[in-house]
Design an enzyme around this catalytic site. Structure first.
Site, PDB file in Angstrom:
ATOM      1  N   LYS A  79       0.788  -1.178  -0.409  1.00 47.61           N
ATOM      2  CA  LYS A  79       0.029   0.025  -0.012  1.00 47.61           C
ATOM      3  C   LYS A  79       1.029   1.288  -0.039  1.00 47.61           C
ATOM      4  O   LYS A  79       0.421   2.425   0.263  1.00 47.61           O
ATOM      5  CB  LYS A  79      -0.769   0.424   1.095  1.00 47.61           C
ATOM      6  CG  LYS A  79      -2.178  -0.703   1.500  1.00 47.61           C
ATOM      7  CD  LYS A  79      -3.024  -0.868   2.855  1.00 47.61           C
ATOM      8  CE  LYS A  79      -3.837  -2.151   2.902  1.00 47.61           C
ATOM      9  NZ  LYS A  79      -3.321  -2.036   4.131  1.00 47.61           N
ATOM     10  N   ASP A 122       4.725  -6.338 -10.543  1.00 46.59           N
ATOM     11  CA  ASP A 122       4.911  -4.815 -11.255  1.00 46.59           C
ATOM     12  C   ASP A 122       4.613  -3.506 -10.402  1.00 46.59           C
ATOM     13  O   ASP A 122       4.672  -2.543 -11.056  1.00 46.59           O
ATOM     14  CB  ASP A 122       3.616  -5.367 -12.442  1.00 46.59           C
ATOM     15  CG  ASP A 122       2.257  -5.500 -11.435  1.00 46.59           C
ATOM     16  OD1 ASP A 122       1.520  -6.055 -10.929  1.00 46.59           O
ATOM     17  OD2 ASP A 122       1.502  -4.910 -12.277  1.00 46.59           O
ATOM     18  N   THR A 144       7.097 -13.037  -8.028  1.00 44.73           N
ATOM     19  CA  THR A 144       5.570 -12.562  -7.248  1.00 44.73           C
ATOM     20  C   THR A 144       5.468 -14.738  -7.835  1.00 44.73           C
ATOM     21  O   THR A 144       5.270 -14.908  -8.866  1.00 44.73           O
ATOM     22  CB  THR A 144       4.444 -12.242  -8.572  1.00 44.73           C
ATOM     23  OG1 THR A 144       3.483 -12.789  -8.470  1.00 44.73           O
ATOM     24  CG2 THR A 144       4.939 -12.182  -9.977  1.00 44.73           C
ATOM     25  N   ILE A 145       4.040 -14.916  -6.730  1.00 44.23           N
ATOM     26  CA  ILE A 145       3.680 -16.122  -7.004  1.00 44.23           C
ATOM     27  C   ILE A 145       3.138 -16.296  -8.683  1.00 44.23           C
ATOM     28  O   ILE A 145       2.837 -17.580  -9.006  1.00 44.23           O
ATOM     29  CB  ILE A 145       2.936 -17.307  -6.152  1.00 44.23           C
ATOM     30  CG1 ILE A 145       1.740 -16.454  -5.741  1.00 44.23           C
ATOM     31  CG2 ILE A 145       4.250 -17.471  -4.648  1.00 44.23           C
ATOM     32  CD1 ILE A 145       0.751 -16.382  -4.701  1.00 44.23           C
ATOM     33  N   ASP A 146       2.625 -14.918  -9.076  1.00 40.68           N
ATOM     34  CA  ASP A 146       1.605 -15.303 -10.201  1.00 40.68           C
ATOM     35  C   ASP A 146       2.917 -15.083 -11.568  1.00 40.68           C
ATOM     36  O   ASP A 146       1.849 -16.020 -12.236  1.00 40.68           O
ATOM     37  CB  ASP A 146       0.917 -14.069 -10.526  1.00 40.68           C
ATOM     38  CG  ASP A 146      -0.014 -13.663  -8.911  1.00 40.68           C
ATOM     39  OD1 ASP A 146      -0.262 -13.910  -8.029  1.00 40.68           O
ATOM     40  OD2 ASP A 146      -0.368 -12.389  -8.867  1.00 40.68           O
ATOM     41  N   MET A 188      -4.710 -18.749  -7.082  1.00 41.98           N
ATOM     42  CA  MET A 188      -4.192 -17.369  -7.125  1.00 41.98           C
ATOM     43  C   MET A 188      -3.475 -17.355  -8.561  1.00 41.98           C
ATOM     44  O   MET A 188      -3.507 -18.058  -8.645  1.00 41.98           O
ATOM     45  CB  MET A 188      -3.310 -16.971  -5.690  1.00 41.98           C
ATOM     46  CG  MET A 188      -3.684 -17.047  -4.377  1.00 41.98           C
ATOM     47  SD  MET A 188      -2.692 -15.981  -3.501  1.00 41.98           S
ATOM     48  CE  MET A 188      -3.868 -14.761  -2.236  1.00 41.98           C
ATOM     49  N   GLY A 189      -3.569 -15.712  -8.423  1.00 40.76           N
ATOM     50  CA  GLY A 189      -2.613 -15.394 -10.055  1.00 40.76           C
ATOM     51  C   GLY A 189      -3.261 -13.890 -10.008  1.00 40.76           C
ATOM     52  O   GLY A 189      -2.369 -13.902 -11.623  1.00 40.76           O
ATOM     53  N   GLU A 241      -8.306 -17.546  -9.523  1.00 40.97           N
ATOM     54  CA  GLU A 241      -9.660 -16.213  -9.055  1.00 40.97           C
ATOM     55  C   GLU A 241      -9.739 -15.269 -10.074  1.00 40.97           C
ATOM     56  O   GLU A 241     -10.597 -15.091 -10.106  1.00 40.97           O
ATOM     57  CB  GLU A 241      -8.604 -15.569  -7.694  1.00 40.97           C
ATOM     58  CG  GLU A 241      -7.157 -15.075  -7.840  1.00 40.97           C
ATOM     59  CD  GLU A 241      -6.661 -13.976  -6.878  1.00 40.97           C
ATOM     60  OE1 GLU A 241      -6.986 -14.354  -5.967  1.00 40.97           O
ATOM     61  OE2 GLU A 241      -5.672 -13.925  -7.242  1.00 40.97           O
ATOM     62  N   ARG A 294       1.491 -19.356  -0.700  1.00 41.66           N
ATOM     63  CA  ARG A 294       2.502 -17.628  -0.985  1.00 41.66           C
ATOM     64  C   ARG A 294       3.695 -18.058   0.507  1.00 41.66           C
ATOM     65  O   ARG A 294       4.704 -17.751   0.744  1.00 41.66           O
ATOM     66  CB  ARG A 294       2.418 -15.715  -0.407  1.00 41.66           C
ATOM     67  CG  ARG A 294       1.379 -16.625  -1.711  1.00 41.66           C
ATOM     68  CD  ARG A 294       1.295 -14.393  -1.626  1.00 41.66           C
ATOM     69  NE  ARG A 294       1.200 -13.873  -0.897  1.00 41.66           N
ATOM     70  CZ  ARG A 294       0.649 -13.037  -0.569  1.00 41.66           C
ATOM     71  NH1 ARG A 294      -0.625 -12.423  -1.138  1.00 41.66           N
ATOM     72  NH2 ARG A 294       0.847 -11.803   0.650  1.00 41.66           N
TER      73      ARG A 294
HETATM   74  O1  F6P Z   1       0.323 -11.171  -6.371  1.00 45.24           O
HETATM   75  C1  F6P Z   1       0.507 -12.526  -5.337  1.00 45.24           C
HETATM   76  C2  F6P Z   1      -0.987 -12.104  -5.004  1.00 45.24           C
HETATM   77  O2  F6P Z   1      -1.279 -13.772  -3.651  1.00 45.24           O
HETATM   78  C3  F6P Z   1      -2.154 -12.475  -5.932  1.00 45.24           C
HETATM   79  O3  F6P Z   1      -1.634 -14.053  -6.635  1.00 45.24           O
HETATM   80  C4  F6P Z   1      -3.528 -12.242  -5.492  1.00 45.24           C
HETATM   81  O4  F6P Z   1      -4.421 -11.710  -6.325  1.00 45.24           O
HETATM   82  C5  F6P Z   1      -3.122 -10.848  -3.913  1.00 45.24           C
HETATM   83  O5  F6P Z   1      -1.329 -11.978  -3.864  1.00 45.24           O
HETATM   84  C6  F6P Z   1      -3.156 -11.005  -2.488  1.00 45.24           C
HETATM   85  O6  F6P Z   1      -3.011 -10.090  -2.724  1.00 45.24           O
HETATM   86  P1  F6P Z   1      -3.421 -10.057  -1.004  1.00 45.24           P
HETATM   87  O7  F6P Z   1      -2.317 -10.594  -0.251  1.00 45.24           O
HETATM   88  O8  F6P Z   1      -2.869  -8.377  -0.739  1.00 45.24           O
HETATM   89  O9  F6P Z   1      -4.202 -10.189   0.062  1.00 45.24           O
END
Ligand code: F6P
Length: 367
Positions: A79, A122, A144-146, A188-189, A241, A294
């Site tokens: 944030k 990003d 990133t895991i994504d 996720m992703g 998701e 994660r």
């Molecule tokens: O970018 C990594 C990620 O785990 C995404 O796959 C997921 O949509 C998002 O972060 C979740 O974010 P937060 O940890 O803020 O809930």
């Protein structure tokens, strides 16, 4: 900046945590100290630590025994964009944003940093890119895991997330088969289906639903019924998701107004499981893997990749190649200008080989 003028570097980890962050911190710090005799500083909680001046020295001991540890010893924040930082809320409760880049630069200069290694996705690369016109020097490491960063074939954390998701899917087969159920597992992703496609294939899922390919609920219902009638077979659905039905929208779990990327996706598995149960008359359950993907220790491949990335980042700094992000292209470590990565996401293209591979083993992709 001439290469020989680097003496003090900072490291920060931004965005969501990810397996392998500590392995990069360790690799950068140890290489900087041993090979280059630089001083290293850890910036706490991503760009927030730069804004709030929470910066402390890192030495060899402080990064020992962290290779296998999940999360980040530096902390992180998703944030804290210095160019658009939430400083409070107005009378309606909406966030008020301010440009606090000068404040962040003041602390960067106070600590006499010559450059910062920004380990992030990003969003963090966008923050870094927006700081460079003010004299902020950086090198990016793609986290990133994504697996959705542009210009790199892979990000660290992704392979661990796929391992975790695959193990979960393997375990779900047992219940699905014993009870002749449909199980919808949500992965996720964000807007990219990499985790779902890889874990779905590795876990032998019968249906794989990706953000890149909207699904037809009628077709999915027929697939489930057909499997049940022919073999009394269960159906495992892997869904991203970010997946959505044809003519429908993504399922949003939460909106975080103060975040630069405010949408949090989630919950589509519950929606789809209910729909499939209604239309097929087969019992269905939803499982949302969430942040488990994660968590914990990085797999061996991510430890190697993270260490390789950390080493490459110090290489860039030592040769004066600033404001670039390290990447893997065709198996080789290379780099691209950070502006080429900022604010972009790499999604699965229609000609991706794995889509054909999935179809050829009988996996339905939603249509
Ligand atoms: O970018 C990594 C990620 O785990 C995404 O796959 C997921 O949509 C998002 O972060 C979740 O974010 P937060 O940890 O803020 O809930």
């Amino acid at each position: 900046m001439p290469a020989q003028s680097i003496k003090r570097i900072g490291i920060l980890t931004g965005g969501g945590d990810c397996p392998g962050l500590n392995a990069v911190i360790r690799a950068v710090t140890k290489t900087a100290i041993q090979d280059h005799k630089w001083e290293v500083f850890g910036i706490e909680d991503g760009f927030l630590g730069l804004i709030e001046n929470r910066i402390h020295p890192l030495d060899w001991e402080s990064v020992s025994n962290i290779l296998t540890r999940g999360g980040t010893i530096l902390g992180t924040s998703n944030k804290a964009n210095p160019a658009k930082f939430a400083t409070g809320t107005d009378a309606q409760g909406n966030p008020i944003f301010a440009d606090v880049r000068d404040k962040a630069m003041k602390h960067y200069r106070e600590h006499q940093l010559d450059a910062v290694v920004v380990i992030g996705g990003d969003g963090s690369m966008t923050c870094a890119n927006e700081m460079t016109p003010l004299g902020f020097n950086c090198v990016g490491v793609p986290k990133t895991i994504d697996n959705d960063l542009m210009h790199t074939n892979i990000t660290f954390g992704f392979q661990t997330a796929v391992e975790i998701a695959t193990e979960a899917i393997d375990r779900l087969h047992t219940t699905a088969a014993s009870h002749h159920r449909i199980i919808v597992v949500e992965l996720m992703g964000r807007n990219a289906g990499w985790i779902t496609l890889h874990a779905g294939l590795a876990g032998g899922c019968d249906i794989i639903l990706l953000p890149e390919i909207p699904y037809d609920i009628g077709v999915l219902c027929e697939v489930c019924k057909d499997r049940m009638h022919k073999h009394r077979a269960c159906t495992i659905v892997a869904i991203s998701e970010g997946a959505r039905p044809i003519d429908g929208k993504q399922t949003v779990m939460q909106t975080i107004a103060s975040s630069p990327d405010p949408i949090r996706l989630g919950g589509v598995a519950h929606v789809l499981a209910k729909q499939l149960e209604m239309c097929s008359n087969i019992e269905a359950r939803a499982v949302v893997l969430g942040h488990v993907q994660r968590g914990g220790t990085p797999c061996a491949a991510d430890r190697v990749l993270a260490t390789r990335f950390g080493h490459a980042a110090t290489d860039l700094l030592s040769t004066g190649q600033l404001n670039r992000m390290v990447v893997i292209q065709g198996g080789q470590t290379k780099s691209v200008d950070i502006s080429q990565v900022a604010g972009k996401q790499r999604v699965i293209q229609p000609d991706n080989e794995l889509l054909r591979v999935a179809r050829s083993v009988g996996t339905n992709l939603g249509y």
